[in-house]
Write an enzyme that holds these catalytic residues in place. Structure first.
Site, mmCIF file in Angstrom:
data_model
loop_
_atom_site.group_PDB
_atom_site.id
_atom_site.type_symbol
_atom_site.label_atom_id
_atom_site.label_comp_id
_atom_site.label_asym_id
_atom_site.label_seq_id
_atom_site.Cartn_x
_atom_site.Cartn_y
_atom_site.Cartn_z
ATOM 1 N N SER A 135 0.867 -1.187 0.000
ATOM 2 C CA SER A 135 0.000 0.000 0.000
ATOM 3 C C SER A 135 0.899 1.231 0.000
ATOM 4 C CB SER A 135 -0.845 -0.016 1.271
ATOM 5 O OG SER A 135 -1.472 1.223 1.479
ATOM 6 N N TYR A 148 -1.912 -1.180 10.418
ATOM 7 C CA TYR A 148 -2.072 -1.644 9.034
ATOM 8 C C TYR A 148 -0.833 -1.221 8.240
ATOM 9 C CZ TYR A 148 -3.793 -1.549 4.182
ATOM 10 O OH TYR A 148 -3.932 -1.709 2.825
ATOM 11 N N LYS A 152 2.053 -3.395 6.052
ATOM 12 C CA LYS A 152 2.391 -3.132 4.654
ATOM 13 C C LYS A 152 3.869 -2.753 4.498
ATOM 14 C CE LYS A 152 -1.610 -4.186 2.951
ATOM 15 N NZ LYS A 152 -1.774 -5.407 2.154
ATOM 16 N N THR A 183 -12.960 0.045 -3.770
ATOM 17 C CA THR A 183 -13.355 -1.347 -3.506
ATOM 18 C C THR A 183 -14.115 -1.367 -2.173
ATOM 19 O OG1 THR A 183 -11.436 -1.894 -2.140
ATOM 20 C CG2 THR A 183 -11.154 -2.146 -4.524
HETATM 21 N N1 LIG Z 1 -8.687 -0.475 -1.697
HETATM 22 C C1 LIG Z 1 -7.689 0.301 -1.385
HETATM 23 O O1 LIG Z 1 -7.839 1.548 -1.359
HETATM 24 C C2 LIG Z 1 -6.317 -0.281 -1.081
HETATM 25 C C3 LIG Z 1 -5.255 0.614 -0.943
HETATM 26 C C4 LIG Z 1 -3.992 0.124 -0.670
HETATM 27 C C5 LIG Z 1 -3.780 -1.242 -0.556
HETATM 28 N N2 LIG Z 1 -4.837 -2.099 -0.680
HETATM 29 C C6 LIG Z 1 -4.558 -3.533 -0.528
HETATM 30 O O2 LIG Z 1 -5.009 -4.208 -1.673
HETATM 31 C C7 LIG Z 1 -5.379 -5.553 -1.328
HETATM 32 C C8 LIG Z 1 -6.775 -5.832 -1.871
HETATM 33 O O3 LIG Z 1 -7.664 -4.909 -1.281
HETATM 34 P P1 LIG Z 1 -9.107 -4.571 -1.868
HETATM 35 O O4 LIG Z 1 -9.232 -3.106 -1.860
HETATM 36 O O5 LIG Z 1 -9.358 -5.325 -3.116
HETATM 37 O O6 LIG Z 1 -9.985 -5.137 -0.653
HETATM 38 P P2 LIG Z 1 -11.389 -5.911 -0.619
HETATM 39 O O7 LIG Z 1 -12.284 -5.387 -1.690
HETATM 40 O O8 LIG Z 1 -11.825 -5.847 0.798
HETATM 41 O O9 LIG Z 1 -10.980 -7.398 -1.013
HETATM 42 C C9 LIG Z 1 -10.254 -8.204 -0.128
HETATM 43 C C10 LIG Z 1 -10.137 -9.612 -0.689
HETATM 44 O O10 LIG Z 1 -9.451 -10.416 0.279
HETATM 45 C C11 LIG Z 1 -10.272 -11.557 0.601
HETATM 46 N N3 LIG Z 1 -10.116 -11.900 2.009
HETATM 47 C C12 LIG Z 1 -10.339 -11.106 3.085
HETATM 48 N N4 LIG Z 1 -10.111 -11.781 4.227
HETATM 49 C C13 LIG Z 1 -9.740 -13.042 3.857
HETATM 50 C C14 LIG Z 1 -9.379 -14.216 4.571
HETATM 51 N N5 LIG Z 1 -9.344 -14.244 5.916
HETATM 52 N N6 LIG Z 1 -9.070 -15.317 3.872
HETATM 53 C C15 LIG Z 1 -9.120 -15.317 2.503
HETATM 54 N N7 LIG Z 1 -9.431 -14.238 1.770
HETATM 55 C C16 LIG Z 1 -9.743 -13.117 2.442
HETATM 56 C C17 LIG Z 1 -11.702 -11.100 0.294
HETATM 57 O O11 LIG Z 1 -12.545 -12.188 -0.072
HETATM 58 P P3 LIG Z 1 -13.553 -12.976 0.901
HETATM 59 O O12 LIG Z 1 -14.288 -11.967 1.719
HETATM 60 O O13 LIG Z 1 -14.405 -13.747 -0.076
HETATM 61 O O14 LIG Z 1 -12.666 -13.862 1.721
HETATM 62 C C18 LIG Z 1 -11.482 -10.243 -0.951
HETATM 63 O O15 LIG Z 1 -11.403 -11.049 -2.095
HETATM 64 C C19 LIG Z 1 -5.269 -5.635 0.195
HETATM 65 O O16 LIG Z 1 -4.063 -6.249 0.547
HETATM 66 C C20 LIG Z 1 -5.270 -4.183 0.648
HETATM 67 O O17 LIG Z 1 -4.580 -4.008 1.854
HETATM 68 C C21 LIG Z 1 -6.100 -1.652 -0.938
#
Ligand SMILES: NC(=O)c1ccc[n+]([C@@H]2O[C@H](COP(=O)([O-])OP(=O)(O)OC[C@H]3O[C@@H](n4cnc5c(N)ncnc54)[C@H](OP(=O)(O)O)[C@@H]3O)[C@@H](O)[C@H]2O)c1
Length: 261
Positions: A135, A148, A152, A183
């Protein structure tokens, strides 16, 4: 690295950035192995061709099944995308330790264990790539989610070290630092409420599709680090050049958030 015909394991592929990666990599001819907890969403994302292994990635049995099933179906793993992750909006000095451990388990120990399970197979084939989704919070400590950010930072550091450990074995390691991606991430946090960054968020927010395209293109050019959107590099550079000013700005946002509780 060329993506066509590569076997790609993507964690957290049921929605958000992971689901968008599934689509970006499939459109480049990749063979997909997807995991997350929600089987039906994984099946929707992966269609009829992808291998789907549902389960909680904090469990070792899910991680073992993911690797075993992928090898049984495809015979190899070329690319591992450690994308699943979760946030926690609580101050480090008062956070609930059970939630902190759950976050570290998913954001750090699960990717590390998958790396350890997959690397011996990549070594045998003399090639491979590990993509760890960190991140911008892994380059700048954000006080509304200090812990968090800690996960990261750790993931970014592990990726940098792996790149040096494994380059001579033909294995590349790449860190991804998304900024604000539209997301369900904010809704899925383990505890706490994010600060109101809606103004900033609207200005900088990108779609999961744009983030996934940046990841795929980054891998195609063997990038060390992908910041998505690219403008995030400016934020990181300013944080390095003017740390005290940057701290004061972030501290102000943090206290505004505390006042609005
Ligand atoms: N969105 C942002 O602004 C942002 C910014 C910086 C970094 N990130 C990083 O990008 C990555 C993806 O984030 P996102 O925004 O796509 O988040 P998201 O929409 O919340 O998706 C998270 C994914 O992880 C899965 N997941 C969550 N807990 C889990 C568990 N215990 N076991 C297996 N799967 C699990 C969820 O699926 P299920 O619920 O079906 O398990 C979902 O597919 C993360 O590492 C996040 O820290 C996101």
């Amino acid at each position: 690295m060329q993506i066509d015909n590569k076997v790609v394991v993507i964690t957290g592929a049921s929605e958000g950035i992971g689901a968008a990666c599934a689509s970006a990599f499939a459109s480049r001819g990749a063979l997909l192995s997807l995991t997350a907890r929600s089987q039906h969403r994984l099946e929707e994302v992966g269609g009829k061709d992808a291998l789907v292994t549902p389960g909680d990635l904090r469990e070792e049995s899910t991680r073992a099944a993911l690797v075993e099933r992928t090898l049984a179906r495809y015979g190899r793993i070329d690319i591992l995308i450690n994308n699943a992750g979760v946030g926690l909006y609580q101050p480090a000095h008062g956070a609930d330790l059970a939630s902190v451990r759950a976050m570290f388990e998913l954001n750090i120990f699960a990717p590390l264990d998958l790396i350890q399970k997959v690397v011996p197979h990549m070594k045998k084939s003399g090639s491979g790539a590990i993509v760890n989704v960190s991140s911008i919070g892994g380059k700048i400590t954000l006080p509304w989610f200090t812990l968090y950010s800690a996960t990261k930072y750790a993931l970014g550091s592990i990726t940098d070290g792996l790149r040096m450990e494994l380059r001579r074995e033909g294995i590349h390691a790449m860190t991804v630092c998304p900024g604000y991606v539209k997301t369900g991430f904010q809704r899925h946090v383990l505890a706490g409420r994010p600060p109101d960054l809606s103004g900033l968020g609207r200005k900088w927010a990108i779609s999961p599709r744009q983030c996934a395209e940046d990841i795929a293109r980054g891998l195609e050019r063997n990038a060390r680090t992908v910041v998505s959107p690219k403008s995030g590099w400016l934020l990181i550079a300013l944080g390095r050049m003017f740390p005290a000013t940057f701290d004061s700005r972030l501290e102000k946002i943090y206290w505004e958030q505390q006042a609005n509780r």
